[in-house]
Design a protein around this motif. Structure first.
Motif, PDB file in Angstrom:
ATOM      1  N   UNK A 158      -9.209  16.867  47.446  1.00 29.35           N
ATOM      2  CA  UNK A 158      -8.786  15.555  46.942  1.00 29.35           C
ATOM      3  C   UNK A 158      -7.863  15.736  45.742  1.00 29.35           C
ATOM      4  N   UNK A 159      -8.183  16.684  44.865  1.00 29.35           N
ATOM      5  CA  UNK A 159      -7.336  16.971  43.696  1.00 29.35           C
ATOM      6  C   UNK A 159      -5.965  17.466  44.147  1.00 29.35           C
ATOM      7  N   UNK A 160      -5.943  18.363  45.139  1.00 26.07           N
ATOM      8  CA  UNK A 160      -4.673  18.909  45.629  1.00 26.07           C
ATOM      9  C   UNK A 160      -3.840  17.850  46.343  1.00 26.07           C
ATOM     10  N   UNK A 161      -4.508  16.907  46.997  1.00 27.83           N
ATOM     11  CA  UNK A 161      -3.779  15.801  47.615  1.00 27.83           C
ATOM     12  C   UNK A 161      -3.042  15.005  46.555  1.00 27.83           C
ATOM     13  N   UNK A 162      -3.699  14.768  45.419  1.00 25.36           N
ATOM     14  CA  UNK A 162      -3.043  14.068  44.318  1.00 25.36           C
ATOM     15  C   UNK A 162      -1.855  14.877  43.805  1.00 25.36           C
ATOM     16  N   UNK A 163      -2.007  16.207  43.794  1.00 28.09           N
ATOM     17  CA  UNK A 163      -0.937  17.076  43.295  1.00 28.09           C
ATOM     18  C   UNK A 163       0.312  16.985  44.165  1.00 28.09           C
ATOM     19  N   UNK A 164       0.157  17.107  45.482  1.00 25.32           N
ATOM     20  CA  UNK A 164       1.336  17.118  46.349  1.00 25.32           C
ATOM     21  C   UNK A 164       1.935  15.728  46.519  1.00 25.32           C
ATOM     22  N   UNK A 165       1.153  14.676  46.169  1.00 21.64           N
ATOM     23  CA  UNK A 165       1.689  13.320  46.222  1.00 21.64           C
ATOM     24  C   UNK A 165       2.297  12.906  44.892  1.00 21.64           C
ATOM     25  N   UNK A 166       2.357  13.848  43.928  1.00 22.62           N
ATOM     26  CA  UNK A 166       3.000  13.586  42.657  1.00 22.62           C
ATOM     27  C   UNK A 166       2.228  12.679  41.724  1.00 22.62           C
ATOM     28  N   UNK A 167       0.898  12.602  41.899  1.00 21.80           N
ATOM     29  CA  UNK A 167       0.077  11.730  41.066  1.00 21.80           C
ATOM     30  C   UNK A 167      -0.524  12.522  39.900  1.00 21.80           C
ATOM     31  N   UNK A 168       0.323  13.175  39.141  1.00 25.96           N
ATOM     32  CA  UNK A 168      -0.129  13.971  38.015  1.00 25.96           C
ATOM     33  C   UNK A 168       0.651  15.264  37.939  1.00 25.96           C
ATOM     34  N   UNK A 169       0.383  16.030  36.897  1.00 34.38           N
ATOM     35  CA  UNK A 169       1.049  17.313  36.713  1.00 34.38           C
ATOM     36  C   UNK A 169       0.530  18.316  37.742  1.00 34.38           C
ATOM     37  N   UNK A 170       1.423  18.806  38.591  1.00 36.21           N
ATOM     38  CA  UNK A 170       1.018  19.684  39.693  1.00 36.21           C
ATOM     39  C   UNK A 170       0.318  20.937  39.205  1.00 36.21           C
ATOM     40  N   UNK A 171       0.847  21.563  38.170  1.00 33.63           N
ATOM     41  CA  UNK A 171       0.260  22.795  37.649  1.00 33.63           C
ATOM     42  C   UNK A 171      -1.143  22.561  37.099  1.00 33.63           C
ATOM     43  N   UNK A 172      -1.293  21.445  36.353  1.00 37.00           N
ATOM     44  CA  UNK A 172      -2.605  21.141  35.785  1.00 37.00           C
ATOM     45  C   UNK A 172      -3.618  20.810  36.879  1.00 37.00           C
ATOM     46  N   UNK A 173      -3.184  20.053  37.886  1.00 34.55           N
ATOM     47  CA  UNK A 173      -4.083  19.702  38.991  1.00 34.55           C
ATOM     48  C   UNK A 173      -4.464  20.939  39.793  1.00 34.55           C
ATOM     49  N   UNK A 174      -3.504  21.871  39.959  1.00 34.83           N
ATOM     50  CA  UNK A 174      -3.801  23.123  40.650  1.00 34.83           C
ATOM     51  C   UNK A 174      -4.863  23.908  39.885  1.00 34.83           C
ATOM     52  N   UNK A 175      -4.718  23.986  38.570  1.00 42.84           N
ATOM     53  CA  UNK A 175      -5.699  24.701  37.763  1.00 42.84           C
ATOM     54  C   UNK A 175      -7.074  24.034  37.841  1.00 42.84           C
ATOM     55  N   UNK A 176      -7.078  22.699  37.839  1.00 43.53           N
ATOM     56  CA  UNK A 176      -8.347  21.969  37.972  1.00 43.53           C
ATOM     57  C   UNK A 176      -9.004  22.251  39.314  1.00 43.53           C
ATOM     58  N   UNK A 177      -8.195  22.279  40.377  1.00 44.39           N
ATOM     59  CA  UNK A 177      -8.726  22.565  41.717  1.00 44.39           C
ATOM     60  C   UNK A 177      -9.321  23.968  41.776  1.00 44.39           C
ATOM     61  N   UNK A 178      -8.662  24.935  41.138  1.00 43.53           N
ATOM     62  CA  UNK A 178      -9.179  26.307  41.111  1.00 43.53           C
ATOM     63  C   UNK A 178     -10.525  26.351  40.385  1.00 43.53           C
ATOM     64  N   UNK A 179     -10.610  25.654  39.245  1.00 42.46           N
ATOM     65  CA  UNK A 179     -11.861  25.610  38.482  1.00 42.46           C
ATOM     66  C   UNK A 179     -12.983  24.991  39.314  1.00 42.46           C
ATOM     67  N   UNK A 180     -12.675  23.889  39.988  1.00 39.70           N
ATOM     68  CA  UNK A 180     -13.677  23.226  40.830  1.00 39.70           C
ATOM     69  C   UNK A 180     -14.115  24.131  41.975  1.00 39.70           C
ATOM     70  N   UNK A 181     -13.141  24.814  42.593  1.00 41.30           N
ATOM     71  CA  UNK A 181     -13.471  25.684  43.714  1.00 41.30           C
ATOM     72  C   UNK A 181     -14.349  26.847  43.268  1.00 41.30           C
ATOM     73  N   UNK A 182     -14.087  27.383  42.099  1.00 39.59           N
ATOM     74  CA  UNK A 182     -14.921  28.472  41.570  1.00 39.59           C
ATOM     75  C   UNK A 182     -16.359  28.018  41.373  1.00 39.59           C
ATOM     76  N   UNK A 183     -16.535  26.786  40.862  1.00 37.05           N
ATOM     77  CA  UNK A 183     -17.880  26.255  40.687  1.00 37.05           C
ATOM     78  C   UNK A 183     -18.581  26.045  42.020  1.00 37.05           C
ATOM     79  N   UNK A 184     -17.807  25.611  43.021  1.00 33.85           N
ATOM     80  CA  UNK A 184     -18.387  25.325  44.334  1.00 33.85           C
ATOM     81  C   UNK A 184     -18.723  26.594  45.115  1.00 33.85           C
ATOM     82  N   UNK A 185     -17.985  27.677  44.878  1.00 31.52           N
ATOM     83  CA  UNK A 185     -18.190  28.915  45.629  1.00 31.52           C
ATOM     84  C   UNK A 185     -19.031  29.939  44.867  1.00 31.52           C
ATOM     85  N   UNK A 186     -19.183  29.782  43.563  1.00 28.86           N
ATOM     86  CA  UNK A 186     -19.923  30.755  42.788  1.00 28.86           C
ATOM     87  C   UNK A 186     -18.997  31.781  42.150  1.00 28.86           C
TER      88      UNK A 186
END
Length: 495
Positions: A231-259
């Motif tokens: 969902x975060x990455x969808x916002x990134x590619x649709x230009x609804x925020x800073x792409x780099x920041x949203x990418x970093x947020x998605x990475x952080x979330x994925x790390x929490x979800x995967x361990x």
């Protein structure tokens, strides 16, 4: 932002690797690097699944609460003399609320995101349960049931999406199917609590109130969990925020979800998802018209068809009228029928567990085809019992077979498939339509069962369900794709 995995695959020009082989190699490479901790993957499933547990509990508890409410000595109220319409409003109040919740989800799902929608669902659950439990009048009781139903509609929409988008592809089928197991577990809990409290003074209040701690746990848990990286990455590619920041947020979330074991591979996985979303034309925000075009139309046919057949092959009738059917089949005492309902709940729980254990090994199609075939056979046996084969054991065995086969097929796989097949940018709205269809078809079959039974007879009605089941087999064989082991992006590319 090309994927490192994609660079390993030769281009089409002069290559001996065709498009289908490229998809296979990409999927295999991703699954090999999709590292995760099983412990870390449990909580992103568990808290959303509590939404399903509360839905199931409502079904089980209400069947006993209506008996308590109508008792002149044990209800603890002056308005216990309820008409059949009143009882129908209490029983179906949550269903009407779920329909409204599904409509709300159409407009708020992509704005709020999956996580916050589940937080909202938990709030509706809590308010609805408390209003119902403390209701001083019939009107407030029905109002509480309606509010609780809004929570059901939101939860049954957002939970499969959140689980699908946050689960590793290797175990996605098992985790989404486990949500169905939680629904069954909730039903069993509702039947059990109801049977224990049905003889208690004002027992119906306790039946509805006892589930409130689960609502609180679900809400707090969802506030603690991260948002869906997709969902975060969808916002990134649709230009609804800073792409780099949203990418970093998605990475952080994925790390929490995967361990912690996925720290090194999370950036690569996020880049691959971004790359595939770009290739799948997810950059533009979805319009309503797109819901009925291209891949989303195919997804609506697949998901909507499965959900409609799930309901019109008799499942709501068996679920809501099982005690009546068993009484007709020879279990004359109401207490006997209630005990049989608990046994049915145990059977559903066990066989859902079986489906969960094999769904990512056998695949979706084999379980659907085998399970629905068993349902069709059992429905014809039930119809035979009511028309000419007057043997109680046949009706009981056929109902048990029906319930078991349903839990191996339509039960878990219907919700699994609808969470997998929709394109990401249309997933929120597409899934809300299918959930709306689910509750609408459920209401239609539930309310039409008694009048149709009086009009044509129970035997003919179950024969009709059996014929519809046979048509659903044709639909499954020719329309439903196999999604076992594929990432959500690969499923979208396959449609």
């Amino acid at each position: 932002m090309a994927s490192k995995v994609e660079q390993l695959i030769p281009k089409d020009g002069g290559s001996s690797v065709d498009h289908g082989e490229k998809e296979y190699l990409l999927g295999t490479a991703r699954r090999e690097c999709e590292e995760f901790s099983l412990l870390a993957a449990i909580l992103p499933f568990l808290f959303p699944a509590f939404g399903g547990l509360q839905y199931g509990y409502d079904i089980g508890a209400t069947s006993c609460a209506t008996l308590s409410l109508q008792s002149s000595t044990m209800s603890g109220i002056s308005w216990y003399d309820l008409s059949s319409v009143d009882v129908g409003l209490i029983t179906s109040g949550s269903l009407y609320g779920a329909l409204i919740g599904s409509l709300l989800a159409f407009n708020i799902a992509d704005f709020l995101g999956r996580r916050r929608e589940l937080v909202l669902a938990s709030i509706m659950y809590l308010i609805g349960a408390l209003v119902t439990a403390f209701a001083p009048s019939f009107a407030l009781l029905v109002t509480g049931r309606f509010i609780y139903g809004v929570g059901i509609g939101l939860a049954m929409h957002a939970a499969p999406m959140y689980i699908a988008e946050t689960s590793p592809s290797q175990i996605r089928g098992q985790l989404i199917s486990l949500k169905e197991l939680f629904i069954v577990l909730g039903m069993l809990g509702g039947y059990t609590v109801g049977s224990l409290l049905v003889g208690t003074f004002a027992g119906w209040r306790y039946m509805y109130g006892v589930i409130t701690p689960v609502s609180v746990i679900m809400g707090v848990g969802m506030l603690w969990l991260p948002a869906s990286p997709r969902w975060i990455l969808l916002k990134a590619i649709q230009g609804q925020g800073d792409t780099s920041a949203l990418r970093d947020t998605a990475i952080t979330c994925l790390c929490r979800l995967r361990g912690s074991g996925a720290d090194s591979t999370a950036p690569q996985m996020v880049d691959e998802i971004l790359s595939e979303l770009s290739q799948l034309d997810e950059q533009e925000e979805a319009t309503i018209a797109e819901l009925f075009q291209g891949k989303c139309l195919k997804a609506l046919i697949i998901g909507g068809g499965l959900i409609v057949f799930q309901q019109i092959t008799g499942q709501p009738s068996v679920l809501y009228y099982a005690p009546t059917i068993f009484q007709t089949a020879g279990f004359s005492a109401a207490s006997d029928a209630t005990k049989v309902s608990i046994i049915l709940g145990l059977l559903k729980l066990i066989l859902t567990g079986v489906a969960v254990s094999v769904i990512d090994r056998l695949g979706r199609r084999p379980l659907l085809l085998g399970g629905v075939t068993g349902m069709v056979i059992s429905l014809f046996f039930i119809g035979s019992y009511y028309t000419y084969l007057n043997i109680s054991a046949v009706a009981v065995a056929a109902l048990l077979l029906y319930v078991g086969c349903y839990q191996l097929s339509f039960g878990p796989i219907g919700w699994l498939m609808i969470s997998e097949v929709f394109p990401l940018r249309l997933r929120g709205r597409g899934l809300s339509i299918v959930v709306l269809v689910n509750f609408g078809a459920n209401a239609l079959v539930t309310f039409a069962f008694s009048p149709l039974k009086e009009l044509v007879g129970a035997g003919i009605l179950f024969f009709i369900f059996g014929v519809i089941g046979a048509f659903s087999l044709v639909f499954i064989f020719f329309i439903i794709p196999e999604t076992k082991g594929l990432s959500l992006e690969e499923i979208e590319a396959k449609l």
